[in-house]
Every structure is written in structure tokens, then in C-alpha cells.
Enzyme design. Structure first.
Site, PDB file in Angstrom:
ATOM      1  N   GLN A   1     -19.286 -10.365   9.938  1.00 35.17           N
ATOM      2  CA  GLN A   1     -17.827 -10.420   9.957  1.00 35.17           C
ATOM      3  C   GLN A   1     -17.278  -9.908   8.625  1.00 35.17           C
ATOM      4  O   GLN A   1     -17.908 -10.074   7.585  1.00 35.17           O
ATOM      5  CB  GLN A   1     -17.349 -11.862  10.202  1.00 35.17           C
ATOM      6  CG  GLN A   1     -17.950 -12.537  11.419  1.00 35.17           C
ATOM      7  CD  GLN A   1     -17.349 -12.045  12.730  1.00 35.17           C
ATOM      8  OE1 GLN A   1     -16.433 -11.226  12.744  1.00 35.17           O
ATOM      9  NE2 GLN A   1     -17.875 -12.521  13.850  1.00 35.17           N
TER      10      GLN A   1
ATOM     11  N   CYS B   1      -1.272   5.966   6.850  1.00 39.36           N
ATOM     12  CA  CYS B   1      -2.654   5.614   7.197  1.00 39.36           C
ATOM     13  C   CYS B   1      -2.638   4.808   8.505  1.00 39.36           C
ATOM     14  O   CYS B   1      -1.736   4.006   8.738  1.00 39.36           O
ATOM     15  CB  CYS B   1      -3.242   4.772   6.062  1.00 39.36           C
ATOM     16  SG  CYS B   1      -4.792   3.958   6.474  1.00 39.36           S
TER      17      CYS B   1
ATOM     18  N   TYR C   1     -25.400 -13.126  21.346  1.00 39.36           N
ATOM     19  CA  TYR C   1     -24.842 -12.044  20.514  1.00 39.36           C
ATOM     20  C   TYR C   1     -24.751 -12.585  19.073  1.00 39.36           C
ATOM     21  O   TYR C   1     -23.690 -12.548  18.447  1.00 39.36           O
ATOM     22  CB  TYR C   1     -23.466 -11.607  21.005  1.00 39.36           C
ATOM     23  CG  TYR C   1     -23.381 -11.267  22.475  1.00 39.36           C
ATOM     24  CD1 TYR C   1     -23.557  -9.942  22.905  1.00 39.36           C
ATOM     25  CD2 TYR C   1     -23.128 -12.252  23.437  1.00 39.36           C
ATOM     26  CE1 TYR C   1     -23.466  -9.627  24.259  1.00 39.36           C
ATOM     27  CE2 TYR C   1     -23.045 -11.936  24.783  1.00 39.36           C
ATOM     28  CZ  TYR C   1     -23.202 -10.632  25.193  1.00 39.36           C
ATOM     29  OH  TYR C   1     -23.106 -10.316  26.531  1.00 39.36           O
TER      30      TYR C   1
ATOM     31  N   CYS D   1     -13.534 -10.275  19.282  1.00 38.68           N
ATOM     32  CA  CYS D   1     -12.620  -9.416  18.519  1.00 38.68           C
ATOM     33  C   CYS D   1     -11.764  -8.597  19.478  1.00 38.68           C
ATOM     34  O   CYS D   1     -10.993  -7.754  19.046  1.00 38.68           O
ATOM     35  CB  CYS D   1     -13.404  -8.514  17.568  1.00 38.68           C
ATOM     36  SG  CYS D   1     -14.588  -7.479  18.420  1.00 38.68           S
TER      37      CYS D   1
ATOM     38  N   CYS E   1       0.844  -1.195   0.000  1.00 33.33           N
ATOM     39  CA  CYS E   1       0.000   0.000   0.000  1.00 33.33           C
ATOM     40  C   CYS E   1       0.878   1.245   0.000  1.00 33.33           C
ATOM     41  O   CYS E   1       1.793   1.381   0.821  1.00 33.33           O
ATOM     42  CB  CYS E   1      -0.885  -0.010   1.250  1.00 33.33           C
ATOM     43  SG  CYS E   1      -1.925   1.442   1.368  1.00 33.33           S
TER      44      CYS E   1
END
Ligand SMILES: C[S@@+](CC[C@H](N)C(=O)[O-])C[C@H]1O[C@@H](n2cnc3c(N)ncnc32)[C@H](O)[C@@H]1O
Length: 589
Positions: A404, A215, A440, A538, A209
Site C-alpha cells: 500500500q 497533471c 490476495y 481500491c 502543486c
């Protein structure tokens, strides 16, 4: 299926209110009403993009600069103090909330400098007294990589101060510039030059990138996949050591992190953003194809709450980048018509021109030939419908709601959960559990994907939009309502619904947002005593905290039925970044 070429937009402030976007903080208390009523929520998202966890500010004000200017000024040459103007005492900011990103970094710095040293410096009021002013340049050697992906060094000649440098690797000698005010026991710095690279780890030719190191999205593009997986495994181990508060001997070794089949072009949702033009810029006709230099559409600069202009994101799928590039041109043309900043949303979806029911009725051979299973489109409307296959199951959901973000690794994640549920085989053979509770549950990913292994399945989720999708997905995948049911509400309410489920034959899957589970949920989970609990997260730090809590709450149980942590493993849902998804398996013994 809603598929739009004009991006549907909403303000960043609206996105920030999504429950799934909350960064990890104190364990949430249950809201007043836990009665099973439906809560209308917007889209949710389990992983926060663009965060640079290491550089997240602890506090906005009150740093050593202020404190020094108050304490160091000589009394001699000062004008006489006015009796009415009392000097305000600067208060030190409170400690970061346990498990928050600043707390994780603080714990890592305590580990590096020594907890006792940190405590004594803090007690003497020196926790924000940096040896360096903003802009100071120096050479340092990096000692370790923090969980947020940045290199951490001890300040040269000082045992009591750390320096945090994004993109720097252990053992590297680097020249850095201190940026901004001091944080608790550390300064942020930007790398100016790598004087001695860690050649075993770093290979800059891997970087794909052009915005890497500017970034804030990716931290690890210069590393091999193996090294990234290894770092993530260590993050999990450290998280359990720090936050589970369980004896090391009771924890299993962290398993090797599962690699993502795609390590670039995998990301199925991106949310670039831009601000409206400053008032000082007078509207004018923007020439066709022109992109004004002041117009920044993209993601945040590393460590800053400032957008940088980004033309494409190589970790996102091709269809997202194609649509985004097109939209950037349109936005530039009409930029003066925007009255507010905007967050765009790009979601990769299977082409929805074929009816979903018809799609699922195709034979295996016809599926292989049908574009419905291979053609991808980009959905930009938050309320539009997005569609994807995970293994043999079809999932539809509103594009702005949680799903996801890396479709390529989902079958591996689901299969791991499936296999681990079966448990270790015994001499009398393994009896597979018969009941599954998916808490969840979002649009039903685990409930539906695992349903063929169970007689009864129940799912619960706060977002009524996601529950509507889960019900529809059960239908599309021909799972009868006599077998599977979904409820909109707070996760803790599920234990009233599944009273008829035999705990010894039940598996509970937990997959909460980053902040983890609340106390009411954990209390009821422990009372229910399912034979197996699979905790997907996560945020491994809140996961470790919750797992420790679950295990401790079963210690001293009269019948001796305690939870033990049987397995912990990371899944690399976000290659090139420091994020890791973690799965912990708890078994009742
Ligand atoms: C990380 S996502 C997991 C979703 C799903 N398991 C999946 O993999 O697609 C977390 C989900 O928890 C939901 N959620 C947040 N707070 C909740 C609560 N108190 N009770 C039930 N669900 C909640 C969010 O709406 C979100 O869909």
C-alpha cells in the site's frame, strides 16, 4: 538493503503488464491452471496512478465526426462512385465493460440525462452525435462531480448530451472549450474560466502543486479535506446503488470516510516516466544543469497520454522528491543514451543499515532512539528491498512489488478491520473468531497485523516474490509457522488448504486488484461460508459488484445462513485525488 542513487528502469510496457495494475474490467475468468502451482509475476500495484478515469477513452476510432462525414455529404456535387469502392458502414463502438471507468462515467451520465432518454437516443443511432465540434466554446453550469473527480454538466438547451469538465465543481458556471471527438452521450471539455465559483467548496489557496489542473494525478486540491471525504463517501454509496444490485433497504448507510493523517507528503511510491528523444533531435552535449525544453520527465497531462515535465510531486514523501530531483539532472545529462522510454520507480523505505532481526529485538525505549525506525531512504531498484513499520509490525518487500502507498493511514485501516472482526457484542459476550484467511495477501499486511487475534492464519497470493516476503515477515515478527502459513497461487486455491478451518470461527479477508474477484473464487468463498468476510478494495465498483454477487448466492440457502452487508466505509489512502479505498464487512446470519 539495496538502495541506489542511479534509478533502475524498465519500460512502461512492462509495468503495464502487472496484474495489480489492470483497470477494472469484466470479472476475470480463472486461468486454465488453478492447481496451486506458483505463478511468477512481476511487481504489482493496486492503484493505477495518473489515470483520469473520466477521460479514459472508450474507443480510439469511429466517432460522430466520422459518422457525420459519411452521412451528411450531399450526393449532388460528389464525383460518381466507383462500383468497386463500397462505402464501409461505420460501426458504433460497443458499450464499455461493466464496472470499467468509462462504464462508471456512462452510468453517471445516464443518471443525469435519464436512462430512458439515453436508451432512445442510442437506439436511434445518436449516442455519438454531439451538438458541438472540437474547439467550440460555451458557458455551462456544472451539476455534479463524477466518481473520477470531474464535473458533469448537461449541455445547455439539450436534455440529451453531457459535458465532462475536469476540476469544475457543482453549481459552478464555467466557460469551457470542447476537446476531441464526442464520446458516448458526452463531450470532454477543458475549463477556460470560472465565471461563478462555488465558494462554499472551492478555495484555490489550498492548492499546493504548481502543476495542478495540468497533471492528471490529483483532482481535488482546491477542496477541504472534509469535502473530499464527503465526496468519496458518496462515490461508495453510488457504487453500491449501481453495481451491487441489492435492494437499498438491505444496504447499510455508508460510514464517514476515514481521513489520512497526512494529506500531502504521504505517498510512498511514485513512478514518473519519460520518452527517449525524438529522432529529429540530433544528439548534442547538454550543458551541466541544463534541462532541454523538449525533455518531459514526469506524469501524464490530464486526459492525455502525454508526459508533462514535473519537478516534484507534493503528495509524495520528501525522500522521494529529493532523489527524483537529483535523478532528473542525471537523466537530462545522458538523455541521448536512452534508446527507449523509461518508467522510473521511487519507493520510500526505512533505512536498512540495521539488520531487520536485530531491529525487531530492540526494546521499546531503544526503538524510540534508533534511527532504524525513523530514518527514511529512497529505493529506486525494482528488486531492491523496502522496509516499513505498520503499527508494531515490520514489513519487508521487494520495492517493485505491491505494498500500500500511504503508510500513515495503514494502522487505522488495519485497526478498523481488527475491530470489526470482533463483531457486535451479544448478551452472552462476544466469542472472537479463531481462524483467519487472508486472500490476495501481498506481503502479508493483514495476515500478520491481525495474527495476534487468531489461533491459525493462512494467506494466499499470486506473486511468489510477495509470498517469499510474507513468509520472511512472519519470521521477523516472530509468528511461528505452526500458526501462520502462506501459499503462492490463485486465491481460489486457498479453500482446499483451509478445509480444517471451522467456517463458523473463520474470518476471510479479501483484497483483490482493481478488477475484483473471479467467479471461481466467489463460488468457493460462498461454499465455505465463513462467519465474517471483510472485503478491502481500491475499486469500490468491482467491490460492490462482487459483494452483491456474494449476498445473492446465499439467498434461499436451506439453512437460512445468508450474508448481509453489515458495514461499508471508505479510507482516504489517496488525498487530493478522487481515489478511495473501500472496506465492506459481510456477516453470515
Ligand atoms: C490490492 S493488492 C493487496 C495486497 C495486500 N492485501 C496488501 O494490502 O498489501 C492485491 C494483491 O492481489 C494479488 N493477486 C492478483 N491476482 C491474484 C489472484 N488471482 N490470486 C491471488 N492473488 C492475486 C496481487 O499480486 C496483489 O498483491
Amino acid at each position: 538493503m539495496a538502495e541506489s542513487t542511479i534509478p533502475q528502469t524498465r519500460r512502461a510496457s512492462e509495468l503495464e503488464s502487472d496484474p495489480g495494475d489492470e483497470s477494472c474490467a469484466k470479472r476475470p475468468k480463472v486461468d486454465g491452471d488453478a492447481s496451486g502451482v506458483e505463478y511468477a509475476t512481476g511487481g504489482t500495484e493496486g492503484v493505477v496512478e495518473r489515470i483520469d478515469e473520466d477521460l479514459a477513452p472508450l474507443v480510439k476510432e469511429s466517432t460522430v465526426n466520422d459518422m457525420q462525414s459519411n452521412s451528411l455529404g450531399s450526393e449532388k456535387n460528389q464525383p460518381p462512385k466507383r462500383a468497386t469502392k463500397k462505402k464501409r458502414k461505420q460501426k458504433e463502438p460497443p458499450l464499455p465493460e461493466s464496472c470499467s471507468a468509462p462504464d462508471v462515467l456512462h452510468q453517471e451520465i445516464c443518471h443525469l440525462l435519464g436512462r430512458e432518454a439515453v436508451e432512445s437516443i442510442t437506439a436511434s443511432g445518436g449516442a455519438f452525435k454531439s451538438p458541438y465540434p472540437d474547439g467550440h466554446e460555451l458557458e455551462i453550469t456544472i451539476e455534479k462531480v463524477g466518481s473520477g473527480g470531474s464535473g458533469i454538466a448537461r449541455a445547455p438547451g439539450s436534455e440529451s448530451w453531457a459535458i465532462v469538465v475536469p476540476f469544475a465543481l457543482p453549481e459552478e458556471k464555467v466557460r469551457v472549450e470542447i476537446v476531441g471527438r464526442p464520446e458516448r452521450m458526452y463531450s470532454n471539455a477543458k475549463m477556460l474560466e470560472i465565471l461563478q465559483p462555488n465558494e462554499a467548496w472551492r478555495d484555490d489557496s489550498r492548492v499546493r502543486c504548481q502543476y495542478f489542473t495540468q497533471c492528471g494525478g490529483c483532482q481535488y486540491q482546491m477542496l477541504s479535506s472534509e469535502k473530499q471525504l464527503d465526496l468519496k463517501k458518496n462515490v461508495i454509496t453510488r457504487a453500491y446503488e449501481t453495481y451491487s444490485k441489492l435492494p437499498a433497504a438491505s444496504l447499510p448507510s455508508t460510514e464517514e470516510t476515514t481521513e489520512s493523517p497526512l494529506v500531502y507528503k504521504y505517498r510512498t511510491k511514485i513512478t514518473p516516466h519519460f520518452e527517449r528523444p525524438r529522432k529529429s533531435i540530433k544528439p548534442y552535449d547538454i550543458k551541466d544543469g541544463e534541462h532541454p525544453p523538449w525533455l518531459k520527465i514526469g506524469f501524464n497531462l490530464v486526459g492525455r497520454n502525454e508526459t508533462m515535465d514535473i519537478e516534484e510531486c507534493p503528495i509524495a514523501t520528501d525522500v522521494l522528491n529529493e532523489q527524483y530531483k537529483k535523478d532528473r539532472k542525471d537523466i537530462a545529462q545522458k538523455i541521448f543514451s536512452y534508446k527507449k522510454g523509461v518508467s522510473l520507480m521511487y519507493r520510500d523505505s526505512l533505512d536498512g543499515s540495521l539488520d531487520a532481526v536485530e531491529m525487531m529485538s530492540l526494546s521499546t525505549t531503544d526503538r524510540e532512539l534508533s534511527e532504524a525506525f525513523t530514518k527514511h531512504v529512497c529505493v529506486t531498484d525494482q528488486k531492491g528491498l523496502s522496509r516499513e513499520m505498520v503499527g508494531d509490525y515490520l514489513f519487508e518487500y521487494t520495492a517493485g512489488s505491491f505494498f500500500q502507498n500511504n503508510n500513515t493511514i495503514l494502522p487505522l485501516l488495519v485497526d478498523y478491520v481488527k475491530d470489526t472482526i470482533a463483531g457486535p457484542s451479544t448478551s452472552s459476550g462476544t466469542k472472537h473468531p479463531t481462524h483467519l484467511v487472508d486472500t490476495y495477501c501481498g506481503a502479508g499486511l493483514f495476515a500478520i497485523s491481525l495474527s495476534d487475534r487468531f489461533e491459525h492464519v493462512a494467506g494466499i497470493e499470486l506473486s511468489s516474490a510477495s509470498i517469499a516476503s510474507a513468509k520472511r515477515n512472519a519470521e521477523l515478527n516472530q509468528i511461528p509457522p505452526t500458526k501462520i502459513s502462506f501459499l503462492a497461487g490463485d486465491a481460489a486455491n486457498i479453500f482446499d488448504v483451509v478445509r480444517s478451518f471451522p467456517p463458523s470461527q473463520t474470518v476471510v479477508v479479501i483484497d483483490p486488484p482493481r478488477k475484483g474477484c473471479d467467479e471461481a473464487f466467489i463460488k468457493q468463498l460462498v461454499e465455505f461460508r465463513a462467519a465474517t468476510v471483510v472485503y478491502v478494495s481500491c475499486n469500490v465498483h468491482t467491490q460492490a459488484r462482487d459483494v452483491g454477487d456474494i449476498v445473492r448466492r446465499t439467498e434461499g440457502d436451506d439453512e437460512g445462513r445468508r450474508y448481509r452487508v453489515e458495514r461499508v466505509r471508505g479510507f482516504d489512502l489517496f488525498p487530493q485525488t478522487a481515489h478511495v479505498e473501500s472496506v465492506a464487512v459481510l456477516r453470515l446470519f
